[in-house]
Enzyme design. Structure first.
Site, PDB file in Angstrom:
ATOM      1  CG  ASN A  65      -5.547   7.826  -3.735  1.00 17.36           C
ATOM      2  OD1 ASN A  65      -4.532   7.237  -4.090  1.00 17.36           O
ATOM      3  ND2 ASN A  65      -5.620   8.483  -2.600  1.00 17.36           N
ATOM      4  CG  ASP A 110      -1.593   4.802   3.732  1.00 21.38           C
ATOM      5  OD1 ASP A 110      -1.508   5.123   2.528  1.00 21.38           O
ATOM      6  OD2 ASP A 110      -2.542   5.138   4.469  1.00 21.38           O
ATOM      7  CG  HIS A 127      -1.865   1.144   1.306  1.00 19.69           C
ATOM      8  ND1 HIS A 127      -3.052   1.086   1.999  1.00 19.69           N
ATOM      9  CD2 HIS A 127      -1.829   2.382   0.779  1.00 19.69           C
ATOM     10  CE1 HIS A 127      -3.688   2.247   1.906  1.00 19.69           C
ATOM     11  NE2 HIS A 127      -2.940   3.060   1.160  1.00 19.69           N
ATOM     12  NE  ARG A 135       0.166  11.338  -2.814  1.00 15.96           N
ATOM     13  CZ  ARG A 135      -0.843  11.000  -2.049  1.00 15.96           C
ATOM     14  NH1 ARG A 135      -1.902  10.403  -2.548  1.00 15.96           N
ATOM     15  NH2 ARG A 135      -0.828  11.242  -0.741  1.00 15.96           N
ATOM     16  CE  LYS A 176      -1.372  -6.916 -21.121  1.00 15.99           C
ATOM     17  NZ  LYS A 176      -1.625  -6.281 -22.393  1.00 15.99           N
ATOM     18  CG  HIS A 235      -9.822   3.640   3.364  1.00 16.04           C
ATOM     19  ND1 HIS A 235      -8.826   4.575   3.396  1.00 16.04           N
ATOM     20  CD2 HIS A 235     -10.656   3.959   4.385  1.00 16.04           C
ATOM     21  CE1 HIS A 235      -9.051   5.424   4.395  1.00 16.04           C
ATOM     22  NE2 HIS A 235     -10.163   5.073   5.001  1.00 16.04           N
ATOM     23  CG  HIS A 274      -1.100   6.807  -1.732  1.00 18.45           C
ATOM     24  ND1 HIS A 274      -2.355   6.680  -2.299  1.00 18.45           N
ATOM     25  CD2 HIS A 274      -1.201   6.338  -0.465  1.00 18.45           C
ATOM     26  CE1 HIS A 274      -3.188   6.171  -1.384  1.00 18.45           C
ATOM     27  NE2 HIS A 274      -2.507   5.944  -0.269  1.00 18.45           N
ATOM     28  N   GLY A 321      -2.100  11.671   5.772  1.00 17.74           N
ATOM     29  CA  GLY A 321      -1.026  10.835   5.241  1.00 17.74           C
ATOM     30  C   GLY A 321       0.327  11.501   5.291  1.00 17.74           C
ATOM     31  CG  HIS A 364      -0.100  14.970   1.391  1.00 21.03           C
ATOM     32  ND1 HIS A 364      -1.027  14.864   0.381  1.00 21.03           N
ATOM     33  CD2 HIS A 364      -0.456  14.036   2.311  1.00 21.03           C
ATOM     34  CE1 HIS A 364      -1.911  13.929   0.685  1.00 21.03           C
ATOM     35  NE2 HIS A 364      -1.581  13.394   1.840  1.00 21.03           N
TER      36      HIS A 364
HETATM   37  C1  NCD Z   1      -4.083   8.595   1.606  1.00 23.61           C
HETATM   38  C2  NCD Z   1      -3.666   9.551   0.494  1.00 23.61           C
HETATM   39  O1  NCD Z   1      -3.135  10.624   0.823  1.00 23.61           O
HETATM   40  O2  NCD Z   1      -3.807   9.225  -0.666  1.00 23.61           O
HETATM   41  N1  NCD Z   1      -4.139   9.317   2.844  1.00 23.61           N
HETATM   42  C3  NCD Z   1      -4.088   8.805   4.084  1.00 23.61           C
HETATM   43  O3  NCD Z   1      -4.235   9.560   5.047  1.00 23.61           O
HETATM   44  N2  NCD Z   1      -3.834   7.531   4.294  1.00 23.61           N
HETATM   45  C4  NCD Z   1      -5.388   7.969   1.265  1.00 23.61           C
HETATM   46  C5  NCD Z   1      -5.683   6.702   1.993  1.00 23.61           C
HETATM   47  O4  NCD Z   1      -4.837   5.800   2.078  1.00 23.61           O
HETATM   48  O5  NCD Z   1      -6.807   6.532   2.480  1.00 23.61           O
HETATM   49 ZN    ZN Z   2      -6.986   4.504   2.776  1.00 23.12          ZN
HETATM   50 ZN    ZN Z   3      -3.232   5.032   1.353  1.00 23.33          ZN
END
Ligand code: NCD
Ligand code: ZN
Ligand code: ZN
Length: 429
Positions: free
Chosen positions: A95, A293, A61, A65, A140, A178, A63, A312, A297
């Site tokens: 996301n 996670d 998990h 981005r 795939k 989630h 991101h 996050g 940002h």
């Molecule tokens: C995540 C994000 O910033 O994309 N933020 C978070 O606080 N974990 C989104 C998520 O994992 O729910």
């Molecule tokens: Zn989440």
């Molecule tokens: Zn997340």
């Protein structure tokens, strides 16, 4: 390319002093001792106290981005962060902007990742807004489907979600959820409180559907004791797995009060009792995996009041040091870390030939120095996001080298692997 890695090896048969030969990306031999193989490169950790060679770590998990959010992170900086933190495979969430929920967006992300990533990656697909967007490309390229239950999307477009879950069942695609039900969020002057009840309610809901529709379900970033208890109940009736993150194990509401926006996460960090229950479960098998996670940002996006700050923070460069510190304190065993961060995430994501040091497996390795002491200094992160709720913490234990399919991508803290070396781990044979 023939690479040899020597030292204390963490194998399914226990720790052995030996050598690993990796050829064409795969482990060819695992032997005791120090044979003289003709090779191109040697990483020699033999006889060094505290160095152990682990199967490559996998983070289910993150991101990365990129695209319209590349000011926060992109596949290159995000996977440099992974390599620095000892991760050989990262699974990227959908996301993004644009969302990864059309075949076109998925293919675009695959191209982007293939050209930029330094370590291997998996891609999640989001719930699409049209049925026609559940295509063969999804099977795939995507490792699973991510369902954000707190989104309006989830409550307002139930039939779409239903379709997607049915599709996942039919195609045997993993569903990662989630699990928070916004009906149980409490809105107050100090911001929105994401309660444990929200987690319990969502876990009941999605596990019920997993039972009815028969899809493989994984609950990510579990944050509360009540959620854990509900989950353990549900686990009896359905093939269900769960992960939590270091911040739910090591921080509590107290820390969040002090650090305000910086420590804000979704789900929110709960109390000490919750952290303790999750840690016990991580040790005894109630929790199957740990994810970072990694959610980068800008600092500006994290400042302001609790309501305004985004949820996050980056986690790829703090996860392993924090867990190894627990090993040094005798709270976890090294075997727990390998199970939670390598073996189990590989299994959960269905990645073939990963998560284990053995002949025929992928040449993914994480070499750690269990006794390297340092202070967490976010300004030194490879991630674009140079902040952390763990800033200033003294930790013990660190990745000293990361090997992806036989190529060292990080050695002694230096990123040495080529941009674009990463591939989609779903296509491992
Ligand atoms: C995540 C994000 O910033 O994309 N933020 C978070 O606080 N974990 C989104 C998520 O994992 O729910
Ligand atoms: Zn989440
Ligand atoms: Zn997340």
């Amino acid at each position: 390319m023939r690479l040899v890695v020597k030292g204390k090896l963490f194998t399914a048969r226990g720790l052995i002093d030996g050598s690993i030969l990796v050829e064409e990306g795969r482990i060819k031999k695992v032997v005791k001792g120090d044979p003289r193989w003709p090779v191109d490169e040697i990483l020699d950790y033999g006889g060094r106290r505290g160095n152990v060679i682990l199967p490559g770590l996998v983070d289910a998990h993150v991101h990365m981005r990129d695209l319209d959010l590349s000011y926060k992170e992109d596949f290159y900086t995000g996977t440099r962060s992974a390599a620095a933190g000892g991760f050989t495979i990262v699974a990227d969430m959908p996301n993004t902007r644009p969302r990864t929920n059309t075949p076109r967006a998925l293919k675009e992300k695959e191209n982007l990742a293939r050209n930029k990533a330094l370590v291997d990656y998996c891609l999640y697909y989001g719930v699409p807004s049209e049925r026609e967007h559940l295509t063969e490309d999804v099977q795939k390229l995507a490792v699973g489907i991510k369902v954000y239950m707190q989104d309006e999307f989830y409550s307002e477009r139930r039939s779409l979600v239903e379709n997607t879950l049915g599709y996942a069942a039919e195609k045997k695609l993993l569903v990662v959820s989630h699990a928070e039900d916004p009906a149980f969020f409490v809105h107050g002057p100090a911001g929105t409180l994401r309660t444990a009840e929200a987690e319990v309610s969502a876990i009941k809901d999605i596990s019920g559907r997993a039972k009815d529709l028969n899809f493989r379900l994984h609950i990510t970033h579990l944050s509360s004791k009540a959620g854990l208890e509900e989950l353990l109940k549900q686990k009896r009736g359905v093939n269900l797995t769960v992960d939590t993150c270091p911040h739910y194990l090591l921080l509590s509401a107290e820390d969040v009060r002090m650090q305000r926006g910086i420590a804000k996460a979704h789900p929110s960090i709960k109390g000490r009792v919750d952290a303790k229950a999750l840690l016990i479960a991580a040790r005894n098998g109630g929790i199957d995996a740990i994810t970072s996670d990694h959610a980068p940002h800008t600092v500006e996006e994290k400042s302001g009041d609790m309501e305004g700050a985004l949820g996050g923070f980056p986690g790829l460069e703090t996860t392993l040091p924090l867990l190894l510190t627990l090993v040094n304190k005798g709270i976890l065993e090294l075997g727990d870390v390998v199970r939670l961060c390598s073996t189990n995430p590989s299994k959960i994501l269905g990645i073939r030939n990963a998560g284990e040091i053995g002949e025929g497996k992928m040449g993914n390795l994480t070499i750690v120095d269990l006794h390297r002491k340092f202070k967490i200094e976010p300004q030194k992160f490879e991630s674009k996001a140079k902040f952390s709720p763990f800033a200033g913490r003294e930790v013990e234990g660190k990745a000293v080298a990361t090997v992806v399919r036989g190529i060292p991508v990080m050695v002694d803290g230096e990123i040495v692997g080529p941009r674009g070396w990463g591939m989609n781990a779903k296509t491992y044979g």
